[in-house]
Design a protein around this motif. Structure first.
Motif, mmCIF file in Angstrom:
data_model
loop_
_atom_site.group_PDB
_atom_site.id
_atom_site.type_symbol
_atom_site.label_atom_id
_atom_site.label_comp_id
_atom_site.label_asym_id
_atom_site.label_seq_id
_atom_site.Cartn_x
_atom_site.Cartn_y
_atom_site.Cartn_z
ATOM 1 N N VAL A 1 0.861 -1.186 0.000
ATOM 2 C CA VAL A 1 0.000 0.000 0.000
ATOM 3 C C VAL A 1 0.896 1.234 0.000
ATOM 4 O O VAL A 1 1.715 1.413 0.904
ATOM 5 N N VAL A 2 0.756 2.071 -1.015
ATOM 6 C CA VAL A 2 1.645 3.219 -1.204
ATOM 7 C C VAL A 2 0.827 4.504 -1.228
ATOM 8 O O VAL A 2 -0.249 4.555 -1.818
ATOM 9 N N CYS A 3 1.357 5.542 -0.566
ATOM 10 C CA CYS A 3 0.752 6.871 -0.609
ATOM 11 C C CYS A 3 1.735 7.831 -1.271
ATOM 12 O O CYS A 3 2.850 8.016 -0.765
ATOM 13 N N TYR A 4 1.327 8.422 -2.390
ATOM 14 C CA TYR A 4 2.153 9.385 -3.119
ATOM 15 C C TYR A 4 1.667 10.795 -2.801
ATOM 16 O O TYR A 4 0.488 11.101 -3.025
ATOM 17 N N ARG A 5 2.568 11.615 -2.301
ATOM 18 C CA ARG A 5 2.164 12.979 -1.960
ATOM 19 C C ARG A 5 1.948 13.779 -3.235
ATOM 20 O O ARG A 5 2.795 13.786 -4.138
ATOM 21 N N LEU A 6 0.811 14.506 -3.302
ATOM 22 C CA LEU A 6 0.432 15.246 -4.504
ATOM 23 C C LEU A 6 0.610 16.738 -4.288
ATOM 24 O O LEU A 6 0.431 17.235 -3.189
ATOM 25 N N GLY A 7 0.914 17.430 -5.362
ATOM 26 C CA GLY A 7 0.945 18.889 -5.334
ATOM 27 C C GLY A 7 2.245 19.433 -4.810
ATOM 28 O O GLY A 7 2.753 18.974 -3.791
ATOM 29 N N ALA B 1 7.675 12.053 -3.588
ATOM 30 C CA ALA B 1 7.773 11.340 -2.310
ATOM 31 C C ALA B 1 6.636 10.349 -2.167
ATOM 32 O O ALA B 1 5.509 10.595 -2.622
ATOM 33 N N ALA B 2 6.946 9.219 -1.523
ATOM 34 C CA ALA B 2 5.936 8.183 -1.299
ATOM 35 C C ALA B 2 6.299 7.382 -0.064
ATOM 36 O O ALA B 2 7.475 7.112 0.202
ATOM 37 N N GLY B 3 5.280 7.014 0.696
ATOM 38 C CA GLY B 3 5.438 6.105 1.825
ATOM 39 C C GLY B 3 4.669 4.835 1.545
ATOM 40 O O GLY B 3 3.644 4.854 0.846
ATOM 41 N N ALA B 4 5.144 3.710 2.074
ATOM 42 C CA ALA B 4 4.520 2.425 1.775
ATOM 43 C C ALA B 4 4.416 1.578 3.030
ATOM 44 O O ALA B 4 5.161 1.763 3.999
ATOM 45 N N CYS B 5 3.474 0.646 2.986
ATOM 46 C CA CYS B 5 3.259 -0.265 4.113
ATOM 47 C C CYS B 5 2.665 -1.568 3.574
ATOM 48 O O CYS B 5 1.942 -1.567 2.573
ATOM 49 N N ARG B 6 2.977 -2.660 4.241
ATOM 50 C CA ARG B 6 2.452 -3.956 3.839
ATOM 51 C C ARG B 6 1.079 -4.173 4.459
ATOM 52 O O ARG B 6 0.840 -3.849 5.616
ATOM 53 N N ALA B 7 0.162 -4.717 3.659
ATOM 54 C CA ALA B 7 -1.171 -5.070 4.151
ATOM 55 C C ALA B 7 -1.426 -6.535 3.824
ATOM 56 O O ALA B 7 -1.219 -6.966 2.688
ATOM 57 N N ARG C 1 11.404 13.645 0.431
ATOM 58 C CA ARG C 1 11.656 13.198 -0.936
ATOM 59 C C ARG C 1 11.978 11.709 -0.905
ATOM 60 O O ARG C 1 12.487 11.197 0.090
ATOM 61 N N GLY C 2 11.682 11.028 -2.025
ATOM 62 C CA GLY C 2 12.049 9.628 -2.134
ATOM 63 C C GLY C 2 10.973 8.684 -1.652
ATOM 64 O O GLY C 2 9.809 9.062 -1.478
ATOM 65 N N TYR C 3 11.375 7.456 -1.418
ATOM 66 C CA TYR C 3 10.448 6.363 -1.081
ATOM 67 C C TYR C 3 10.862 5.755 0.255
ATOM 68 O O TYR C 3 12.050 5.543 0.507
ATOM 69 N N ARG C 4 9.886 5.514 1.115
ATOM 70 C CA ARG C 4 10.165 4.884 2.406
ATOM 71 C C ARG C 4 9.097 3.825 2.685
ATOM 72 O O ARG C 4 7.905 4.094 2.600
ATOM 73 N N HIS C 5 9.546 2.631 3.020
ATOM 74 C CA HIS C 5 8.643 1.539 3.366
ATOM 75 C C HIS C 5 8.640 1.372 4.873
ATOM 76 O O HIS C 5 9.701 1.223 5.492
ATOM 77 N N VAL C 6 7.449 1.392 5.476
ATOM 78 C CA VAL C 6 7.324 1.334 6.936
ATOM 79 C C VAL C 6 8.005 0.099 7.501
ATOM 80 O O VAL C 6 8.735 0.177 8.495
#
Length: 501
Positions: free
Chosen positions: A271-277, A360-366, A386-391
């Motif tokens: 599950v990924v959340c991409y920050r917009l704007g 930028a995006a944050g991610a988590c396993r579901a 900035r960048g990608y981070r997985h919880v």
């Protein structure tokens, strides 16, 4: 006549006539010395499709001109009929079987081979269904710096030539005066046509054939148009499907009832959340996901980001069921994506690189639908600047620090460390640095003194000074906790030039 005495000059003479647009070349054999037409003239005429005629007896040249004109008119009519029939067959094939049918009809009409590349330059379809040697150079050509829209001509082995073409070019423009041209074209030539609208490349069509005549180019352009329409229709249809499914995923992400099964890949998910704007503040774990705070579906950036992600999913996951069943929806300043778990490199990280304007995006396993809402919340809280981070792969303390807003971190640090930092600045001491080593070392005097390279009594004196400046005792667990937290949130430079994280 300027025919020349040697083979090279005679071949060049025939080519000049052909390139000048002449309809043919006739010899009055009764007045030609030797009574025969040079074989190299006949051979060059056959190679170019240029008529070379033998005129005998009392036949007038006017009659020859009329015969040639009638022949050309009939041949042109037959060729136009063949082109129209092939165009009709490709149009019917497009409706019946899509791109595969179009390519089969094009290959049959031109006695050639076809290759369809996606917008990343990867093979989508080929006729025949094989991997001949000329495919790799074509893929290399589309990956190169020259991505000018339109049609290009490559040698039959995929090497680029100086020839360029558009839909108005004629067959004569492709023929050079190079005596080695015949050998160079022994493997045929490749027409490479861009697919897509202005400013948007959807892919490429490559046609390998014996010679790029005007009719062949017309058919290649017609096939390219049909394929581009199919790709545009597929893209628009794919976008519409993702938009239709977005409200259901949005409801599930908010923890509300959905009522119908979600269309998603088999779990577990990324599950990924991409920050917009560009002006969006970084989300925090304290943000409450509620329908009241969520922007309307028409909020700027959100629809564009959803469409861009829908397009890019095919590039990340391929034209597979996983790409078609992935979930996308805008939610409170972020774009939520539910993707199949692919391991490293994560699909969400690869998708981030393909989304314009998203940094930028944050991610988590579901593990399944029950975890979806909490996974969205945790992924939003993990979005870095900035960048990608997985919880699940990030350091727990780093996650806590990223969850604290900068203003709150600054206020907390000032409240706890303010007097100490002011004392260090005014007196040139290193009490904050000493405390960081002391607390990191479990409040052990002997070990901290060795680490700092000072006597234990010197360390004790510094600690007493720190207690006096702060007005608090370091023996109290809460004091040590607050000091260590503030020192971790505030960058402290070590004596070796590095920074404590």
């Amino acid at each position: 006549m300027g025919l020349g005495r040697g083979e090279r000059e005679r071949r060049a003479y025939v080519r000049r006539l052909h390139e000048a647009g002449c309809a043919g070349l006739a010899f009055a054999i009764d007045v030609w010395l030797g009574g025969t037409i040079p074989p190299e003239v006949l051979d060059e005429g056959d190679r170019l499709g240029f008529p070379v005629l033998r005129v005998e007896g009392e036949t007038s040249f006017i009659a020859v001109v009329e015969a040639v004109a009638d022949h050309y008119a009939a041949e042109r009519s037959r060729e136009q009929g063949r082109v129209l029939a092939a165009q009709d067959a490709m149009a019917r094939a497009a409706l019946r079987s899509g791109p595969a049918g179009v390519m089969h009809e094009l290959a049959a009409a031109t006695s050639g081979e076809c290759l369809l590349l996606d917008r990343n330059g990867m093979t989508s379809r080929a006729v025949p269904d094989a991997e001949p040697a000329w495919h790799a150079p074509v893929r290399a050509a589309v990956a190169g710096p020259d991505r000018t829209p339109g049609m290009r001509i490559l040698a039959g082995d995929g090497r680029s030539t100086a020839d360029t073409a558009d839909t108005e070019n004629t067959a004569g423009a492709a023929d050079t005066a190079d005596p080695g041209e015949k050998n160079r074209r022994a493997d045929g030539v490749i027409l490479l046509q861009t697919l897509g609208t202005t400013g948007r490349t959807l892919g490429w069509l490559a046609l390998r054939c014996a010679d790029p005549s005007a009719s062949v180019r017309v058919l290649a352009n017609h096939a390219a148009s049909l394929l581009a329409v199919d790709l545009l229709h597929s893209r628009d249809a794919r976008r519409a499907i993702f938009r239709e499914r977005a409200p259901l995923l949005r409801a599930a992400a908010l923890g509300g009832p959905v009522g119908v099964p979600l269309t998603l890949p088999p779990p577990p998910w990324e599950v990924v959340c991409y920050r917009l704007g560009p002006t969006s503040a970084a989300p925090t774990s304290a943000t409450t996901l509620t329908p009241a705070t969520d922007p309307a579906p028409g909020t700027p950036n959100a629809p564009n980001a959803l469409d861009a992600a829908a397009d890019a999913l095919v590039d990340v996951l391929g034209d597979t069921g996983a790409a078609q069943s992935a979930g996308l929806c805008p939610l409170d300043g972020v774009l939520v994506a539910v993707l199949p778990e692919t391991g490293r490199p994560h699909a969400g990280e690869r998708l981030l690189a393909l989304l314009p304007g998203v940094v930028a995006a944050g991610a988590c396993r579901a593990r399944g639908p029950v975890d979806l809402a909490s996974a969205v919340s945790r992924a939003r809280g993990a979005v870095p600047p900035r960048g990608y981070r997985h919880v699940d792969e990030a350091d727990a303390w780093a996650l806590l620090r990223s969850a604290v807003p900068e203003s709150g971190s600054r206020a907390f640090t000032e409240a706890v460390l303010g007097p100490l930092l002011e004392h260090d600045t005014r007196n040139g001491t290193e009490l904050a640095h000493t405390l960081r080593h002391y607390l990191d070392g479990g409040a052990h005097v002997e070990g901290t003194a060795r680490e700092l390279g000072v006597h234990r009594n010197t360390l004790r004196a510094r600690l007493r000074t720190a207690e006096r400046v702060l007005g608090r005792s370091l023996s109290e667990p809460r004091t040590r906790l607050e000091l260590w937290t503030a020192l971790s949130l505030h960058p402290v430079r070590c004596t070796d030039g590095t920074w404590h994280d």
